[in-house]
Enzyme design. Structure first.
Site, PDB file in Angstrom:
ATOM      1  N   MET A  36      -6.832  -5.578 -33.199  1.00 57.63           N
ATOM      2  CA  MET A  36      -8.211  -5.086 -33.191  1.00 57.63           C
ATOM      3  C   MET A  36      -8.385  -3.846 -32.312  1.00 57.63           C
ATOM      4  O   MET A  36      -9.026  -2.874 -32.710  1.00 57.63           O
ATOM      5  CB  MET A  36      -9.162  -6.188 -32.733  1.00 57.63           C
ATOM      6  CG  MET A  36      -9.197  -7.383 -33.656  1.00 57.63           C
ATOM      7  SD  MET A  36      -9.552  -6.947 -35.369  1.00 57.63           S
ATOM      8  CE  MET A  36     -11.224  -6.366 -35.236  1.00 57.63           C
ATOM      9  N   GLU A 115      -8.330 -14.222 -27.437  1.00 53.79           N
ATOM     10  CA  GLU A 115      -9.547 -15.064 -27.437  1.00 53.79           C
ATOM     11  C   GLU A 115      -9.434 -16.186 -26.398  1.00 53.79           C
ATOM     12  O   GLU A 115      -9.446 -17.380 -26.738  1.00 53.79           O
ATOM     13  CB  GLU A 115      -9.725 -15.617 -28.861  1.00 53.79           C
ATOM     14  CG  GLU A 115     -11.035 -16.289 -29.157  1.00 53.79           C
ATOM     15  CD  GLU A 115     -12.194 -15.338 -29.400  1.00 53.79           C
ATOM     16  OE1 GLU A 115     -12.078 -14.146 -29.061  1.00 53.79           O
ATOM     17  OE2 GLU A 115     -13.219 -15.809 -29.892  1.00 53.79           O
ATOM     18  N   HIS A 161     -18.552  -7.125 -32.368  1.00 51.60           N
ATOM     19  CA  HIS A 161     -17.566  -7.831 -33.190  1.00 51.60           C
ATOM     20  C   HIS A 161     -17.180  -6.978 -34.397  1.00 51.60           C
ATOM     21  O   HIS A 161     -17.926  -6.888 -35.360  1.00 51.60           O
ATOM     22  CB  HIS A 161     -18.165  -9.186 -33.616  1.00 51.60           C
ATOM     23  CG  HIS A 161     -17.202 -10.092 -34.304  1.00 51.60           C
ATOM     24  ND1 HIS A 161     -17.603 -11.183 -35.033  1.00 51.60           N
ATOM     25  CD2 HIS A 161     -15.847 -10.076 -34.371  1.00 51.60           C
ATOM     26  CE1 HIS A 161     -16.531 -11.787 -35.523  1.00 51.60           C
ATOM     27  NE2 HIS A 161     -15.463 -11.135 -35.146  1.00 51.60           N
TER      28      HIS A 161
HETATM   29  P1  NAD Z   1      -3.863  -9.415 -30.270  1.00 51.92           P
HETATM   30  O1  NAD Z   1      -3.158 -10.568 -29.675  1.00 51.92           O
HETATM   31  O2  NAD Z   1      -3.281  -8.737 -31.489  1.00 51.92           O
HETATM   32  O3  NAD Z   1      -4.087  -8.261 -29.154  1.00 51.92           O
HETATM   33  C1  NAD Z   1      -4.537  -8.491 -27.866  1.00 51.92           C
HETATM   34  C2  NAD Z   1      -3.847  -7.496 -26.957  1.00 51.92           C
HETATM   35  O4  NAD Z   1      -4.426  -7.571 -25.649  1.00 51.92           O
HETATM   36  C3  NAD Z   1      -2.359  -7.738 -26.767  1.00 51.92           C
HETATM   37  O5  NAD Z   1      -1.639  -6.563 -27.099  1.00 51.92           O
HETATM   38  C4  NAD Z   1      -2.221  -8.088 -25.292  1.00 51.92           C
HETATM   39  O6  NAD Z   1      -0.982  -7.664 -24.717  1.00 51.92           O
HETATM   40  C5  NAD Z   1      -3.392  -7.338 -24.707  1.00 51.92           C
HETATM   41  N1  NAD Z   1      -3.811  -7.792 -23.382  1.00 51.92           N
HETATM   42  C6  NAD Z   1      -3.787  -9.039 -22.859  1.00 51.92           C
HETATM   43  N2  NAD Z   1      -4.282  -9.027 -21.607  1.00 51.92           N
HETATM   44  C7  NAD Z   1      -4.624  -7.740 -21.327  1.00 51.92           C
HETATM   45  C8  NAD Z   1      -5.196  -7.092 -20.189  1.00 51.92           C
HETATM   46  N3  NAD Z   1      -5.508  -7.765 -19.092  1.00 51.92           N
HETATM   47  N4  NAD Z   1      -5.402  -5.757 -20.256  1.00 51.92           N
HETATM   48  C9  NAD Z   1      -5.070  -5.054 -21.354  1.00 51.92           C
HETATM   49  N5  NAD Z   1      -4.527  -5.625 -22.475  1.00 51.92           N
HETATM   50  C10 NAD Z   1      -4.313  -6.958 -22.454  1.00 51.92           C
HETATM   51  O7  NAD Z   1      -5.345  -9.928 -30.584  1.00 51.92           O
HETATM   52  P2  NAD Z   1      -6.392  -9.378 -31.679  1.00 51.92           P
HETATM   53  O8  NAD Z   1      -6.136 -10.057 -32.992  1.00 51.92           O
HETATM   54  O9  NAD Z   1      -6.434  -7.905 -31.595  1.00 51.92           O
HETATM   55  O10 NAD Z   1      -7.742 -10.019 -31.110  1.00 51.92           O
HETATM   56  C11 NAD Z   1      -8.392  -9.481 -29.992  1.00 51.92           C
HETATM   57  C12 NAD Z   1      -9.804 -10.028 -29.958  1.00 51.92           C
HETATM   58  O11 NAD Z   1     -10.469  -9.663 -31.172  1.00 51.92           O
HETATM   59  C13 NAD Z   1      -9.896 -11.546 -29.874  1.00 51.92           C
HETATM   60  O12 NAD Z   1     -11.020 -11.890 -29.125  1.00 51.92           O
HETATM   61  C14 NAD Z   1     -10.104 -11.975 -31.336  1.00 51.92           C
HETATM   62  O13 NAD Z   1     -10.763 -13.215 -31.455  1.00 51.92           O
HETATM   63  C15 NAD Z   1     -10.970 -10.840 -31.821  1.00 51.92           C
HETATM   64  N6  NAD Z   1     -10.955 -10.583 -33.260  1.00 51.92           N
HETATM   65  C16 NAD Z   1      -9.799 -10.674 -33.976  1.00 51.92           C
HETATM   66  C17 NAD Z   1      -9.813 -10.407 -35.340  1.00 51.92           C
HETATM   67  C18 NAD Z   1      -8.552 -10.473 -36.168  1.00 51.92           C
HETATM   68  O14 NAD Z   1      -8.639 -10.466 -37.398  1.00 51.92           O
HETATM   69  N7  NAD Z   1      -7.372 -10.505 -35.547  1.00 51.92           N
HETATM   70  C19 NAD Z   1     -11.011 -10.026 -35.969  1.00 51.92           C
HETATM   71  C20 NAD Z   1     -12.182  -9.901 -35.191  1.00 51.92           C
HETATM   72  C21 NAD Z   1     -12.147 -10.193 -33.837  1.00 51.92           C
END
Ligand code: NAD
Length: 308
Positions: A36, A115, A161
């Site tokens: 995201m 999350e 979101h």
């Molecule tokens: P992801 O696991 O692909 O990415 C999260 C990233 O955050 C990772 O690269 C991780 O290393 C990094 N991270 C962790 N701690 C950190 C910190 N302290 N500082 C900086 N970076 C840090 O997750 P995602 O799928 O991108 O989801 C992220 C958020 O978006 C979640 O809350 C999820 O629920 C939400 N979301 C996801 C989707 C989806 O389809 N994947 C859709 C809408 C919302």
């Protein structure tokens, strides 16, 4: 400003600017360069923001840099951007290893880390110390009120979101917490316009509007497969052809990630009761590492990003 934001006639915001290439640009910070965060950064750079993408995991930061290069190259190949425009868009994104490397007072900070409430709260508290005009969380299911606990300025905070893939999905769900100020909501709606997104403004109840409804459909589809109603492809086809859904609920579950959907189901079960209880088949598949597209196997097999 990019061609896209110029077309929309969206003005530059007057605050929080930096000097770059002689032009004044609003600054937008994204925390977390996963699925995201990367997409949000790419879209914001396309809208003319100077973007700082903060990622603590070095391997993921390197992968994000490569992916951003690919996205820009693909936009040129498809004729969506000229080569110079794509290079300028890419140049507007700077990767950072920590929030501590970011200068104070950006216009916007969007948190997009995994999350997990504790992790999000600690990232948001650190982000707030940079005094962004607008602080948003990309959470899919955690109440904004819960994430706002411990913030000094919850009035500047709300849910932003975005949907995956961010560059293709028009919706931005703006989630208004009990403490969110009306000006903050207005700023989020304006941000949506600038990013080329179409917002819905929703109250802060678990699952908001999208996850609550989308996960209901996904969980029922999984129960139907477990009950032997039809195989995954036919359950999906029924919704695509019969209800004009662009993608079926099981393929969508594969795209989102079965683990992500399981986490959301558990959050919603805690809030609304057993109508959101995760089906045993979902729990078993996650335990077996069948997470969908990202692991190569979910309700479908995936190879090189394509459903087999
Ligand atoms: P992801 O696991 O692909 O990415 C999260 C990233 O955050 C990772 O690269 C991780 O290393 C990094 N991270 C962790 N701690 C950190 C910190 N302290 N500082 C900086 N970076 C840090 O997750 P995602 O799928 O991108 O989801 C992220 C958020 O978006 C979640 O809350 C999820 O629920 C939400 N979301 C996801 C989707 C989806 O389809 N994947 C859709 C809408 C919302």
């Amino acid at each position: 400003m990019s061609e896209r934001s110029e077309r929309q006639g969206v003005p530059e915001t007057p605050y929080a600017t930096v000097r770059s290439e002689g032009a004044s640009m609003s600054r937008l910070v994204v925390v977390g360069a996963g699925t995201m965060g990367l997409g949000i950064a790419y879209v914001a750079a396309g809208a003319g923001y100077a973007v700082e993408l903060v990622e603590v995991d070095r391997g993921r930061a390197e992968a994000a840099a490569v992916r951003l290069d690919e996205l820009c190259a693909r936009a040129v190949q498809r004729g969506k951007l000229g080569a110079d425009e794509a290079a300028a868009q890419r140049a507007r994104i700077t990767l950072r290893g920590a929030l501590a490397e970011v200068a104070p007072a950006p216009e916007v900070i969007v948190e997009a880390v995994p999350e997990r409430p504790e992790l999000k709260r600690s990232v948001l508290a650190e982000a707030e110390r940079l005094h962004p005009a607008l602080l948003g969380s990309n959470t899919s299911s955690i109440p904004i009120g819960e994430l706002a606990e411990g913030l000094a300025r919850p009035e500047s905070f709300l849910g932003l979101h975005f949907f995956n893939p961010v560059w293709a999905m028009a919706l931005l769900e703006v989630v208004v917490g009990a403490a969110t100020a009306p000006e903050t909501t207005a700023a989020a709606v304006a941000l949506a316009g600038r990013l080329g997104k179409d917002p819905v403004v929703v109250r802060d109840l678990p699952g908001f509007a999208t996850s609550r409804l989308g996960v209901t459909l996904g969980l029922e589809a999984i129960r139907m497969v477990a009950d032997g109603v039809a195989d995954p492809a036919d359950v999906d086809k029924a919704m695509v052809l019969g209800y004009r859904h662009p993608v079926g609920p099981l393929e969508l579950t594969d795209l989102v990630g079965l683990d992500v959907r399981l986490d959301i189901a558990r959050t919603l079960q805690a809030a609304y009761g057993d109508r959101f209880a995760p089906p045993p088949l979902l729990v078993e598949m996650v335990a077996a590492g069948k997470l969908g597209k990202k692991s190569g196997q979910g309700f479908y097999a995936w190879k090189e990003g394509r459903r087999q």
